[in-house]
Design an enzyme around this catalytic site. Sequence first.
Site, mmCIF file in Angstrom:
data_model
loop_
_atom_site.group_PDB
_atom_site.id
_atom_site.type_symbol
_atom_site.label_atom_id
_atom_site.label_comp_id
_atom_site.label_asym_id
_atom_site.label_seq_id
_atom_site.Cartn_x
_atom_site.Cartn_y
_atom_site.Cartn_z
ATOM 1 C CB SER A 42 -0.896 -0.133 1.365
ATOM 2 O OG SER A 42 -1.431 1.292 1.479
ATOM 3 C CG HIS A 98 -3.812 5.016 -3.140
ATOM 4 N ND1 HIS A 98 -5.083 4.247 -3.842
ATOM 5 C CD2 HIS A 98 -3.616 4.490 -2.041
ATOM 6 C CE1 HIS A 98 -5.287 3.136 -2.897
ATOM 7 N NE2 HIS A 98 -4.494 3.277 -2.044
#
EC number: 1.3.3.3
Lengths: 386, 233
Positions: free
Chosen positions: B174, B188
Amino acid sequence: MASHSSTLLSSPTFAPFSSHRLHYSPNPSTLRFSRPIRNKPNLALRCSVSIEKEVPETERPFTFLRDSDDVTPSSSSSSVRARFETMIRAAQDSVCDAIEAIEGGPKFKEDVWSRPGGGGGISRVLQDGNVFEKAGVNVSVVYGVMPPEAYRAAKGSASDQKPGPVPFFAAGVSSVLHPKNPFAPTLHFNYRYFETDAPKDVPGAPRQWWFGGGTDFTPAYIFEEDVKHFHSIQKQACDKFDPSFYPRFKKWCDDYFYIKHRDERRGLGGIFFDDLNDYDQEMLLSFATECANSVVPAYIPIVEKRKDMEFTEQHKAWQQLRRGRYVEFNLVYDRGTTFGLKTGGRIESILVSLPLSARWEYDHKPEEGTEEWKLLDACINPKEWI
Amino acid sequence: MASHSSTLFTSPSSFILFSSHRLKSSPNYFTYHFPRSVKRPHFDLRCSVSIEKEVPETERPFTFLRVSDGDQTQSSSYSVRARFEKMIRTAQDKVCEAIEAVEEGPKFKEDVWSRPGGGGGISRILQDGNVWEKAGVNVSVIYGVMPPEAYRAAKAATSEQKPGPIPFFAAGTSSVLHPQNPFAPTLHFNYRYFETDAPKDVPGAPRQWWFGGGTDFTPAYIFEEDVKHFHSV
């Protein structure tokens, strides 16, 4: 007497109900109305609370109350609603006057709004001032109708109420003041009054009412004399009415402003109370008035003392980190903010409580023994300052 | 085949939740000291998921998998778990190297952690760089046990599952990358794999598994060629 646990409308801020934006202009003839706002989101509450759409106004009305609630100030039978509205309007004026006096130039921008069926409010914001990064002082007066389930949710009472929509009245003042200088603290206060009317199909049913409010203090650096001064003023206001108030509301404040995921408080506390109605109504109205009148003497001398202190980039960065905690609390836990966002309130009035900027630095830990560490330690382990 | 709608562990950066211990990396290990232990709030999920407390580590282990999940790198049958872990570790390395190359100087700060029963992860953060205001790239590998209700919530399955705690495995990478320049966009991405084991009282029950992930792009200003480039890749 059982205490109220009103989750609806027991929020520290009434900002959600003052949703229309209006730019205030010193010359009314140059005033122009803002473009109409796109449709608000549908109310997504478990129980819907019914409130009319607001209308911008160019002037402040003498009162936002409905005619039936408006009694002349000179009358000895003036209602609690009317006197509470007078009090919050006076508090807004006195706080804004005090802020502008310190600013020496910049003025608040004002938005006035109302609703055809009664109610309305005034939002005042001063941004990028000489002393204040952002200061907001809002008042609102709201009439609405809630279904019985919302009333039971708001009041947390047993379902002994008659079915049928319950008209309500809510009024409050709410404010957050963020100074620029990292040595000058942030202040938040709100005072509010909530009342239900008898349902239309049950005339004469008793009204329910309660008060809520508080004042709390969020410095980035501890000046013990300032914290003691602030808490002493809160205690003086409380002690005039009941000596159990300060210890009780001080603790309530420390518990309410807890940032659970950080295991620390937003700041150094103050007083906080909610759903108060187990005292004489006149006494509580006087108490709320006393607390609101205590805001200026509790806070302004501290800002005057700290606003011109020299500071470094490191001090500013620490202030920004603490403002990050402020944001975390307000967006994740504050009932006023979350309630407003869920009910389609005016976003700008709701989020005016947030600072202009904030910082989230990965894994920042102040070195033990430093001034930053002392502040963090006091937020983790609340102290008795007086 | 019905699609999985796991609400638990489906959040874009949910794996950070499991790498919560702080660890300052030091260029010289001998000067390294462990931070004072931080009191951690209790997990407050609607259904509680049981995960052991993590322990800081000074070095990156070759694998965070349990021995039984084996890192038989030479075997043609080595598990999806092992290959997924290898993939996310590689992704972390490549992204961090590319970021540091753009930075010319500032390096990521690394925290490594593990859990006695297996699992762990690596967090890397670069803050206040020349190009990046803040860049984080995390990997985590988690073993835990969830009650049946959590499993039903995670999988949104009908309640045909047998009662009894369900062991699970979850792994993912992540990342969020925030540049300094307002004309450079934020990125992201996260990619994760989730698998359940057979409950202990029902050996041989089939495993459930699913993948999740995505990459998204958040500029402050639109350069159409940039957006097209991003969406084209």
